[in-house]
Scaffold this motif. Sequence first.
Motif, PDB file in Angstrom:
ATOM      1  N   ALA A 157      10.845  -3.266   0.135  1.00 28.58           N
ATOM      2  CA  ALA A 157       9.412  -3.295  -0.206  1.00 28.58           C
ATOM      3  C   ALA A 157       9.465  -4.383  -1.489  1.00 28.58           C
ATOM      4  O   ALA A 157      10.162  -4.161  -2.379  1.00 28.58           O
ATOM      5  CB  ALA A 157       8.644  -2.463  -0.354  1.00 28.58           C
ATOM      6  N   VAL A 199       5.585  -4.920   2.495  1.00 31.65           N
ATOM      7  CA  VAL A 199       4.685  -4.112   1.696  1.00 31.65           C
ATOM      8  C   VAL A 199       4.539  -2.706   2.174  1.00 31.65           C
ATOM      9  O   VAL A 199       4.423  -2.416   3.609  1.00 31.65           O
ATOM     10  CB  VAL A 199       3.187  -4.548   1.597  1.00 31.65           C
ATOM     11  N   HIS A 226       4.449   0.300   6.972  1.00 37.26           N
ATOM     12  CA  HIS A 226       5.004  -1.029   6.274  1.00 37.26           C
ATOM     13  C   HIS A 226       4.501  -2.081   7.083  1.00 37.26           C
ATOM     14  O   HIS A 226       4.495  -2.032   8.264  1.00 37.26           O
ATOM     15  CB  HIS A 226       6.387  -1.156   5.808  1.00 37.26           C
ATOM     16  N   ALA A 242       6.347  -4.820  -2.543  1.00 38.02           N
ATOM     17  CA  ALA A 242       5.171  -3.966  -3.315  1.00 38.02           C
ATOM     18  C   ALA A 242       4.682  -2.797  -2.467  1.00 38.02           C
ATOM     19  O   ALA A 242       5.391  -2.535  -1.358  1.00 38.02           O
ATOM     20  CB  ALA A 242       3.871  -4.920  -3.265  1.00 38.02           C
ATOM     21  N   LEU A 298      -0.522  -8.591  -4.514  1.00 42.97           N
ATOM     22  CA  LEU A 298       0.469  -8.255  -3.469  1.00 42.97           C
ATOM     23  C   LEU A 298       1.081  -9.880  -2.707  1.00 42.97           C
ATOM     24  O   LEU A 298       0.221 -10.828  -2.667  1.00 42.97           O
ATOM     25  CB  LEU A 298      -0.210  -7.850  -2.029  1.00 42.97           C
TER      26      LEU A 298
END
Length: 330
Positions: free
Chosen positions: A263, A139, A152, A265, A133
Motif C-alpha cells: 500500500a 490503498v 484494498h 496509503a 491519497l
Amino acid sequence: MRGQVSDLVALDIGGTHARFALVRFGDDGAIIMDDPITLKTSDYVSLQTAWEEFERQVTGPVPRAAALAIAGPVTGETVRLTNNSWVIQTGSLDKQLDLDRVVVLNDFAAVAHAVARVPEDQFLHLSGPDEPLPQNGTVSVIGPGTGLGVAHFKRVDGQYHVQATEGGHVNFAPVDHVEDALLKRLRNQHRRVSVERVVAGPGIVEIYETLASLEHRSVEQLDDRTVWERGLAHTDNLAVAAIERFCMALGSASGDYALSHGASAVVMAGGLGYRIRDTLRYSGFAERFRFKGRYEPLMANIPVKLITHPQPGLFGAAAAFQREHFLETV
C-alpha cells in the motif's frame, strides 16, 4: 451510459445492523443519498422480513434496483453472514425482493469504493505524511466494528479496481508480553486466534480482562459496550488502558496489511474507528504502525487517514452499482 434509472436502494448489512437508504444519481454522476433507515439484524429472521419493514417505513414507491454490501465473503449464490445468522441467496434476490437489478458485494469492498470516490475533505489525517491519497497506487482500507473488515483498491490513471478480502481472519501476531498473555488467554477459548478476536469491538473485553489478570486484579464482568464507554469517558483507568492497547494492536495489524498489500496509503473506516478517532491520533497506534524492523522508514512514509463520511458502506454500495450499470468511466 448503459441505461437510465434514477433510483436505487442501497443496503449495508453488518453483524449488528442493516442499513437501507434511497439513492439518486445526478446527471454529473454524483451520488445523492437520503438519510438511512437502520434496523437491528437480531430483530429480524431474514433479509426479506427486514426489507418488508424498510418498505413500511418508506413513503412512496420503492425502487426496483438494489445494491447490497454484506459482511461476509461473497463468493457464490449463498452468503452466510460472518457475525449474524442471516443466510442470503444472492441468485434469487431479484425474485425475493421484487427487483429488476441487483448488485451484491462484500461490505468492505463497498467501503473501498467509497474511499476511492469521496472528496479529500472527507478524510481525517491520523499519521504519516499529511498528503492526499495517491492518484496511482494501492490503498488499504481497514475497519474495526463488530468484526474487522479489510479490503484494498488500486488506482491507475484515473481508474480504480477494488479487491475484497477476509484479512480480518489472519492469525493474530503478538508484539510484546502483554499481547503474549492476551493470545494465551484467547487460545484457551478458541482453537485458532484471528486478528478479529482482538482488533474488533468485542475484543476490548478480552484486552480489559487480560490487563486485570496481569495486575492480579479482580474486576466485574462487563460487556464490550460498557468497557468502551468507561474508557472513552475516562471513568475507569483499566478501561482507558484497554483502549490504548486496542489502538496499539490496531496499529500493528494495519501496518501488516499495508505491507501485505504493497500500500501507498491506509484508510481507517467504520463507526468504531470514527468514535475513537481522537484517541487513535494520540495513542501508540502510529508507533506500532511503523514498528516493522528494517521497513520502519518505508512505513513512516505511508499516510494513514480516517474516512469521515457517515455511511461509507451505503455510499460505496451505490458507487459499485453505478460502475457496473451506468458509468463505465467512474
